[in-house]
Design an enzyme around this catalytic site. Structure first.
Site, mmCIF file in Angstrom:
data_model
loop_
_atom_site.group_PDB
_atom_site.id
_atom_site.type_symbol
_atom_site.label_atom_id
_atom_site.label_comp_id
_atom_site.label_asym_id
_atom_site.label_seq_id
_atom_site.Cartn_x
_atom_site.Cartn_y
_atom_site.Cartn_z
ATOM 1 N N ASN A 1 64.598 38.654 37.028
ATOM 2 C CA ASN A 1 65.329 38.575 35.756
ATOM 3 C C ASN A 1 66.341 39.709 35.757
ATOM 4 O OD1 ASN A 1 66.240 38.588 33.135
ATOM 5 N ND2 ASN A 1 64.284 39.279 32.235
ATOM 6 N N LYS B 1 68.745 40.360 33.785
ATOM 7 C CA LYS B 1 69.183 40.832 32.457
ATOM 8 C C LYS B 1 70.708 41.006 32.450
ATOM 9 C CE LYS B 1 64.628 42.781 31.855
ATOM 10 N NZ LYS B 1 63.759 43.677 31.133
ATOM 11 N N HIS C 1 61.885 35.423 26.171
ATOM 12 C CA HIS C 1 61.717 36.785 26.693
ATOM 13 C C HIS C 1 61.611 37.751 25.508
ATOM 14 C CE1 HIS C 1 62.569 40.630 28.540
ATOM 15 N NE2 HIS C 1 62.145 40.087 29.656
ATOM 16 N N GLU D 1 62.873 40.513 24.911
ATOM 17 C CA GLU D 1 64.154 41.061 24.424
ATOM 18 C C GLU D 1 64.866 40.054 23.524
ATOM 19 O OE1 GLU D 1 65.563 42.252 28.294
ATOM 20 O OE2 GLU D 1 63.946 43.718 28.330
ATOM 21 N N GLU E 1 54.117 39.127 29.743
ATOM 22 C CA GLU E 1 54.867 40.379 29.854
ATOM 23 C C GLU E 1 54.533 41.274 28.667
ATOM 24 O OE1 GLU E 1 58.631 39.858 32.423
ATOM 25 O OE2 GLU E 1 59.133 39.290 30.388
ATOM 26 N N GLY F 1 60.314 47.580 31.530
ATOM 27 C CA GLY F 1 61.367 48.574 31.719
ATOM 28 C C GLY F 1 60.920 49.997 31.440
ATOM 29 N N SER G 1 57.414 46.140 34.685
ATOM 30 C CA SER G 1 57.396 47.216 35.679
ATOM 31 C C SER G 1 56.638 46.849 36.947
ATOM 32 C CB SER G 1 56.859 48.511 35.065
ATOM 33 O OG SER G 1 57.686 48.923 33.976
HETATM 34 P P1 PGA Z 1 60.893 45.136 34.270
HETATM 35 O O1 PGA Z 1 61.316 43.840 33.401
HETATM 36 O O2 PGA Z 1 60.400 44.625 35.591
HETATM 37 O O3 PGA Z 1 62.172 45.930 34.405
HETATM 38 O O4 PGA Z 1 59.849 45.841 33.498
HETATM 39 C C1 PGA Z 1 60.560 42.665 33.438
HETATM 40 C C2 PGA Z 1 61.161 41.665 32.487
HETATM 41 O O5 PGA Z 1 61.620 42.051 31.404
HETATM 42 O O6 PGA Z 1 61.197 40.454 32.780
#
Ligand code: PGA
Length: 250
Positions: free
Chosen positions: A9, A11, A95, A97, A167, A173, A212
């Site tokens: 992903n 982003k 997601h 976000e 998640e 993140g 992460s």
């Molecule tokens: P990350 O993001 O691996 O940077 O924690 C995962 C995601 O949001 O899909």
């Protein structure tokens, strides 16, 4: 056997130049990864570049979001049919976000999930609790509710050609990964909830972990019974890191 899936992903990251380099790097290093499926989800405008580079390769691509509408006066939106036109196989739905920064609630996410499937895309339904929710001990309630919103509206059969990604919001993140045991517990809970409706669909459902995941923890996470791959943010932006995770899934 569920085939593991590792999806990147990206982003809101990347330029045309960096996308070319990253895709070339992933393509070049993927030899030997035959048991795991690999996909990337670039920003919309870079999807044609993914299509140009990845057509004919084993790597799939997808969108990070889609409109709940199929067309019309919805300025700035992208329809499922458009993603399909550019060869997308997958699309992320819900997601965290999108849920927190853009106010997407369970009902809207369920609608997007439905629209994606109707168009022939495979939705990757993202679910997960915040840190406060985990501390309050309501992780299962939150994740279960996010899943139920889709099952109630679409029926459990809709999960037969979909993917779920667990998640935990507090792990996205932040560098703070769920422990393999913490993640496995929620993955098992998700599978059990689906099994209450249909055991066969539950057995076949791929449930990815995201938050992460990186080369150093991927193998341990994916060794868990109910973890069938990863949804990778930060580590998907470096070919070497992403490839190491793909190899761990393999
Ligand atoms: P990350 O993001 O691996 O940077 O924690 C995962 C995601 O949001 O899909």
């Amino acid at each position: 056997m569920r085939q593991p899936l590792v999806a990147g992903n990206w982003k809101l990251n990347g330029s045309l130049a960096s996308t070319r380099e990253l895709l070339a790097g992933i393509k070049a290093g993927l030899e030997g990864v035959t048991n795991a499926e690999v996909a990337v989800c670039p920003p919309y405008i870079l999807i044609p570049e993914a299509q140009a580079q990845l057509t004919g390769s084993p790597i799939a691509w997808g969108g990070q979001n889609l409109s709940s509408e199929t067309g019309g006066a919805f300025t700035g939106e992208i329809a499922a049919s458009m993603l399909l036109d550019f060869g997308c196989k997958y699309v992320l739905v819900g997601h965290s976000e999108r849920r927190t920064l853009y106010g997407e609630d369970n009902a809207l996410v369920a609608k997007k999930f439905a629209v994606a499937r109707e168009a022939g895309l495979v939705p990757i339904l993202c679910v997960g609790e915040t840190l406060e929710e985990r501390q309050q001990g309501i992780t299962e309630e939150i994740v279960g509710g996010q899943l139920a919103a889709v099952i109630d509206q679409e029926g459990v059969a809709a999960l037969g050609d979909a993917v779920v990604a667990y998640e935990p919001v507090w792990a996205i993140g932040t560098g703070m990964t769920a422990s393999p045991e913490q993640a496995q517990a929620v993955h098992a809970f998700i599978r059990a909830q689906v099994a209450q409706h249909d055991v066969g669909i539950a057995d076949g459902l791929r449930i990815l972990y995201g938050g992460s995941m990186k080369p150093g923890n991927a193998a341990e996470l994916m060794a868990q019974n109910d973890i069938d791959g990863g949804l990778i943010g930060g580590a998907a932006l470096k070919a070497d890191d992403f490839l190491a995770i793909c190899k761990a899934a393999n």
